[in-house]
Structures are given as C-alpha cells and as structure tokens.
Design a protein around this motif. Sequence first.
Motif, PDB file in Angstrom:
ATOM      1  N   ILE A 182       0.838  -1.206   0.000  1.00  0.00           N
ATOM      2  CA  ILE A 182       0.000   0.000   0.000  1.00  0.00           C
ATOM      3  C   ILE A 182       0.869   1.252   0.000  1.00  0.00           C
ATOM      4  O   ILE A 182       0.593   2.229  -0.718  1.00  0.00           O
ATOM      5  CB  ILE A 182      -0.945   0.001   1.214  1.00  0.00           C
ATOM      6  CG1 ILE A 182      -1.913  -1.187   1.136  1.00  0.00           C
ATOM      7  CG2 ILE A 182      -1.730   1.312   1.292  1.00  0.00           C
ATOM      8  CD1 ILE A 182      -2.782  -1.361   2.364  1.00  0.00           C
ATOM      9  N   LEU A 183       1.948   1.228   0.776  1.00  0.00           N
ATOM     10  CA  LEU A 183       2.851   2.376   0.832  1.00  0.00           C
ATOM     11  C   LEU A 183       3.510   2.626  -0.523  1.00  0.00           C
ATOM     12  O   LEU A 183       3.569   3.767  -0.993  1.00  0.00           O
ATOM     13  CB  LEU A 183       3.927   2.144   1.898  1.00  0.00           C
ATOM     14  CG  LEU A 183       3.461   2.183   3.352  1.00  0.00           C
ATOM     15  CD1 LEU A 183       4.607   1.787   4.284  1.00  0.00           C
ATOM     16  CD2 LEU A 183       2.940   3.558   3.730  1.00  0.00           C
ATOM     17  N   PHE A 184       4.016   1.586  -1.159  1.00  0.00           N
ATOM     18  CA  PHE A 184       4.649   1.743  -2.466  1.00  0.00           C
ATOM     19  C   PHE A 184       3.649   2.262  -3.499  1.00  0.00           C
ATOM     20  O   PHE A 184       3.993   3.062  -4.371  1.00  0.00           O
ATOM     21  CB  PHE A 184       5.239   0.411  -2.943  1.00  0.00           C
ATOM     22  CG  PHE A 184       6.471  -0.014  -2.197  1.00  0.00           C
ATOM     23  CD1 PHE A 184       7.496   0.881  -1.930  1.00  0.00           C
ATOM     24  CD2 PHE A 184       6.603  -1.315  -1.747  1.00  0.00           C
ATOM     25  CE1 PHE A 184       8.631   0.495  -1.245  1.00  0.00           C
ATOM     26  CE2 PHE A 184       7.734  -1.718  -1.051  1.00  0.00           C
ATOM     27  CZ  PHE A 184       8.749  -0.813  -0.801  1.00  0.00           C
ATOM     28  N   TYR A 185       2.411   1.811  -3.393  1.00  0.00           N
ATOM     29  CA  TYR A 185       1.377   2.224  -4.341  1.00  0.00           C
ATOM     30  C   TYR A 185       1.113   3.725  -4.292  1.00  0.00           C
ATOM     31  O   TYR A 185       0.874   4.363  -5.320  1.00  0.00           O
ATOM     32  CB  TYR A 185       0.084   1.449  -4.068  1.00  0.00           C
ATOM     33  CG  TYR A 185      -1.096   1.923  -4.876  1.00  0.00           C
ATOM     34  CD1 TYR A 185      -1.159   1.708  -6.247  1.00  0.00           C
ATOM     35  CD2 TYR A 185      -2.162   2.595  -4.264  1.00  0.00           C
ATOM     36  CE1 TYR A 185      -2.239   2.151  -6.991  1.00  0.00           C
ATOM     37  CE2 TYR A 185      -3.248   3.032  -5.008  1.00  0.00           C
ATOM     38  CZ  TYR A 185      -3.278   2.807  -6.366  1.00  0.00           C
ATOM     39  OH  TYR A 185      -4.346   3.251  -7.107  1.00  0.00           O
ATOM     40  N   ILE A 186       1.171   4.325  -3.098  1.00  0.00           N
ATOM     41  CA  ILE A 186       0.894   5.758  -2.974  1.00  0.00           C
ATOM     42  C   ILE A 186       2.180   6.585  -2.976  1.00  0.00           C
ATOM     43  O   ILE A 186       2.160   7.765  -2.649  1.00  0.00           O
ATOM     44  CB  ILE A 186       0.083   6.069  -1.701  1.00  0.00           C
ATOM     45  CG1 ILE A 186       0.864   5.653  -0.436  1.00  0.00           C
ATOM     46  CG2 ILE A 186      -1.273   5.398  -1.746  1.00  0.00           C
ATOM     47  CD1 ILE A 186       0.130   5.975   0.851  1.00  0.00           C
ATOM     48  N   GLY A 187       3.303   5.966  -3.366  1.00  0.00           N
ATOM     49  CA  GLY A 187       4.544   6.709  -3.496  1.00  0.00           C
ATOM     50  C   GLY A 187       5.245   6.991  -2.191  1.00  0.00           C
ATOM     51  O   GLY A 187       5.863   8.047  -2.028  1.00  0.00           O
ATOM     52  N   ALA A 188       5.172   6.070  -1.251  1.00  0.00           N
ATOM     53  CA  ALA A 188       5.840   6.221   0.042  1.00  0.00           C
ATOM     54  C   ALA A 188       6.503   4.900   0.390  1.00  0.00           C
ATOM     55  O   ALA A 188       6.463   3.939  -0.383  1.00  0.00           O
ATOM     56  CB  ALA A 188       4.846   6.635   1.125  1.00  0.00           C
TER      57      ALA A 188
END
Length: 281
Positions: A123-129
Amino acid sequence: MTHELKNYTLITISIFIMAFGVYFFKFPNNFVFGGVTGFAVVVAQITPLSASVFSFIANTLLLVLGLICLGRSFALKTTYASMLLSILLLVFEHAYPMEQPLSNEPMLELIFAIALPAIGSAILFYIGASSGGTDVLAMIIKKYTHVKDIGIALFITDLLMIICACFVFDIKTALYSFVGLTVKSFMIDSIIENITLCKSIMIICDDPEPICKYITEGLNKGATIVDGKGAYTHSCKHIVFTTLTRRQAIVLRNHIHEHHLNAFISVSSTSEVFGNGFSNI
C-alpha cells in the motif's frame, strides 16, 4: 477527504498493520527477511541496542538518503511512515514485552510475519511512500536501474540480511528467513498489481452514443469509437474501446444491461495504465 489526507490515512493504517506483524511475529522468532527491522534483529543479538532503538536510528539516516535521491514528496511521506513505525514498535515494546514467540508454531508465525508487513509495504509503495529503511534503497534501485518490480529490488537489498542471519542464528532460522524474503518480495508485487488492476473493455454495438455518453459523463473516463463491419451479417457496427477501474467496469456492464443497450462486451484485465484519469501515470 482530500487526496493528501487520504494518503496519510492509508499510511497510518499500513504502518499499524506492518508494526503489528513485525513486533508480534517477526522480532520474537528472529526472522530476518528484510528491511531495517530485519537487520535490527541481528544487531539486537550482538550489541546492547534493542531492535526498536536500532530501527529508529537507521531509519533516520536512510531518510536523508531518500530526500536526496527521491525528492521532497517521497521524503515527507516516508518520514511520517518511518517515524510512526518506530514509535509504534517502541510503544508495543513497553506495553507488551515479548520474551518468546506467541506460539510454538514457527511456520504459522512466519506466515503472519510475511503477510502483514507485505500488505503494509504494498500500500505504501502504491501511494509513493515507504516505511523507510531498505525500502528507500529498493526505490532508489527501481528509479535508477532497469529493475522495475519493487519486489525484486527489495529482494536484492535485503538478501544481505539473510547472509548475516546464517552467521548470527542457526541454519533453521536462516532458512525460514530466506523463505520469508522470497515470498514477501513476490507477494508485494502481486498485491500492487492487484491494486492497480484495471479493465480494458471492447464494446461492439449499433449505437455507441448512449454508451459513450455514460462513460464520459457518468464515469468521467474517455472512450474511442472505431467503425467496423460484421463478418457474418456484413452490417455496419461501432466498436467502443475504453479502460476503467474494476468498480467502473461493473457499473458500466450493469448500466448496459439495465437499459437494454444491444451490445457485445469483451473485458480483459490490465495491470499497467498510463494516462489521464489514472493514478499511476
């Protein structure tokens, strides 16, 4: 809810899921399948530092590298995520000290130690974090090399942890850790792919106007109309091409059926969409 508020809400939820899996399943079993938290398990065995304290120090240093290489927006999100992760680990450590694993089933605990952090990371990678630590290194590798799958980049950066585990812990723990790293890497890519999954739709019909009007006005997406000819009837047909989210594809299908619009619909899945109206442009 604004876009930024939504992002930080997702980050908070993701980090809580990750911290729960790391503290209650990863730390007690000495699983070392990636990230600063994985290396922290090794450090805690050979130095006076606890795993939580080492995680806090290492994440802070790697955040500086992320700011330099990946930009301010990424750094702000990752700073919030990594600080929250470190704080939650410290809170868990003081509220519920773990001197031994929760159960006597290492394979069962390995599953939770893999799944919970993988869900949070995806989820973090998906939102650029990211949660900081070696996740930052993985995103730098993804940005500056030909490695385009974040899971593979994580595997590369975290493999060193497994090698260290072979010398610090017994071979059984090292093997569990290698399995965990491999499954986690593929699981993250799989979760991200499912999150970004869209539907590419081809509609063959006699009258494309009501369908296209609903796509453009009702779903706020674009469409392309191509003229065609039936191979059997030789009658003129119109072909409508569009790409929608999974929810929008279901809504469009129901709309066509409910309004008895005579159409042939073909739907296929696509994991990469670049263009206006989609978040991964």
